[in-house]
Design a protein around this motif. Structure first.
Motif, mmCIF file in Angstrom:
data_model
loop_
_atom_site.group_PDB
_atom_site.id
_atom_site.type_symbol
_atom_site.label_atom_id
_atom_site.label_comp_id
_atom_site.label_asym_id
_atom_site.label_seq_id
_atom_site.Cartn_x
_atom_site.Cartn_y
_atom_site.Cartn_z
ATOM 1 N N GLY A 75 0.822 -1.201 0.000
ATOM 2 C CA GLY A 75 0.000 0.000 0.000
ATOM 3 C C GLY A 75 0.855 1.250 0.000
ATOM 4 N N ASP A 98 -7.190 5.573 -5.832
ATOM 5 C CA ASP A 98 -6.830 4.157 -5.694
ATOM 6 C C ASP A 98 -7.916 3.277 -6.285
ATOM 7 N N ILE A 100 -9.112 -0.677 -5.606
ATOM 8 C CA ILE A 100 -8.878 -1.841 -4.758
ATOM 9 C C ILE A 100 -10.005 -2.852 -4.933
ATOM 10 N N LYS A 102 -11.398 -6.328 -3.217
ATOM 11 C CA LYS A 102 -11.273 -7.003 -1.933
ATOM 12 C C LYS A 102 -11.807 -8.434 -1.983
ATOM 13 N N ALA A 108 -7.131 -6.046 2.902
ATOM 14 C CA ALA A 108 -7.433 -4.767 2.256
ATOM 15 C C ALA A 108 -7.242 -3.604 3.222
ATOM 16 N N TRP A 112 -4.734 -0.373 2.815
ATOM 17 C CA TRP A 112 -5.227 0.996 2.952
ATOM 18 C C TRP A 112 -4.425 1.761 4.009
ATOM 19 N N THR A 131 -13.683 0.930 -5.564
ATOM 20 C CA THR A 131 -13.598 -0.204 -4.639
ATOM 21 C C THR A 131 -14.597 -1.278 -5.042
ATOM 22 N N THR A 138 -7.600 -10.128 -3.706
ATOM 23 C CA THR A 138 -7.341 -8.744 -3.325
ATOM 24 C C THR A 138 -6.253 -8.158 -4.224
ATOM 25 N N LEU A 140 -4.583 -4.251 -5.921
ATOM 26 C CA LEU A 140 -4.455 -2.819 -5.657
ATOM 27 C C LEU A 140 -3.760 -2.117 -6.815
#
Length: 313
Positions: A75, A98, A100, A102, A108, A112, A131, A138, A140
């Protein structure tokens, strides 16, 4: 015959996946170039004309195994790497978004937390994003917006330029990862001041070309710079700044949290080096840009070509 040190380094680089990937990365954006209009592809960020200045846009995605192994640092790096890309273009970062996906709420949340820490340390706000709460794994990614008054690019290295390497050696390896971490424990004002050096160098017209050292390490990054500028380089491997007692092979493919390759006219070498040294950063002249499109590594009287015309040799 090349020396033992030079032969070992060249053999290592020729087979290292991250270096090989960078050497042929042009294949990844060749087709996309047809839809990019006047924006050149292959740089650290897209540079979009905005009056007398430039808007800069970049993005980073974290590898799944990095996320699972080091979620907080993954992250953190999603922000840090983006900030470095903007600086390498002579710009100042404005904001992050961002993306992401999950599958593991705890994982997650750790991602973050790392992103928030880097956002605070570099003073670059996270202003939104995307999100998904029902993803099979998961993942990113993050994108950044910045602005530059004058660009440093990957397209403007010229034969006769000196090649400088600037790096923060006041760090340590992050666990058993190939990351030289001089960021998470550094003073916040120091971090922001160090990043500010790149746009200052651009605006002082001390350099036209630069690139931040990424996953391909020193030489993978250099290959990308040379490819974009249609030039070559000769590098003295003994002049490369590196941590004490660190093997050159290991250091050559490291991803430093603060590391840049910069080209400049010979008369601008000392003014640039002095700016980095004044902030406790290491900066050395490590080679010269050449007209022949080849990367030649030298060690004393010995030399070896490891890259030519966009291919490992």
């Amino acid at each position: 015959m090349p020396s033992e040190q030079l032969a070992e380094l060249c053999d290592y680089l020729r087979t290292h996946p991250a270096v090989v990937e960078k050497a042929v990365i042009r294949q990844s954006y060749h087709d996309a170039a047809q839809t990019s209009g006047s924006i050149k592809l292959g740089d650290d960020t897209a540079a979009i004309p905005d009056g007398e200045e430039w808007l800069l846009m970049a993005g980073e995605a974290m590898l799944p195994n990095f996320i699972s192994k080091e979620p907080w640092f993954a992250g953190y790096c999603a922000v840090m790497a983006n900030v470095s890309d903007i600086a390498a273009m002579g710009g100042r970062p404005l904001a992050i978004v961002d993306m992401i996906w999950k599958s593991d709420e705890s994982l997650a949340e750790t991602l973050w937390t790392g992103m928030k820490a880097a956002s605070q340390r570099y003073q670059v706000p996270i202003v939104g994003g995307h999100t998904s709460n029902c993803a099979p794994t998961t993942l990113l990614g993050a994108s950044i917006l910045g602005k530059a008054k004058r660009l440093l690019t990957s397209f403007d290295a010229r034969p006769g330029d000196e090649l400088l390497m600037a790096v923060d050696l006041r760090g340590a390896w992050y666990g058993d990862n190939p990351f030289w971490n001089a960021s998470t424990t550094a003073d916040e004002e120091q971090l922001r001041g160090d990043i500010e050096l790149l746009p200052q160098i651009a605006e002082a017209r001390l350099s036209n070309a630069a690139k931040d050292i990424s996953n391909g390490g020193i030489f993978g990054t250099l290959m990308m710079l040379l490819e974009c500028s249609n030039v070559g380089a000769q590098v003295d491997i003994d002049s490369i700044p590196r941590p004490d007692r660190c093997p050159l092979t290991h250091w050559s493919t490291a991803f430093p949290s603060f590391g840049y390759l910069i080209t400049c006219l010979p008369e601008n070498r000392h003014p640039i080096i002095e700016r980095f040294n004044a902030r406790g950063l290491s900066c050395e002249s490590v080679g010269v840009i050449t007209a022949e499109r080849a990367l030649v590594l030298s060690d004393g009287d010995d030399s070896t070509t490891i890259w030519r015309e966009n291919e490992i040799v």
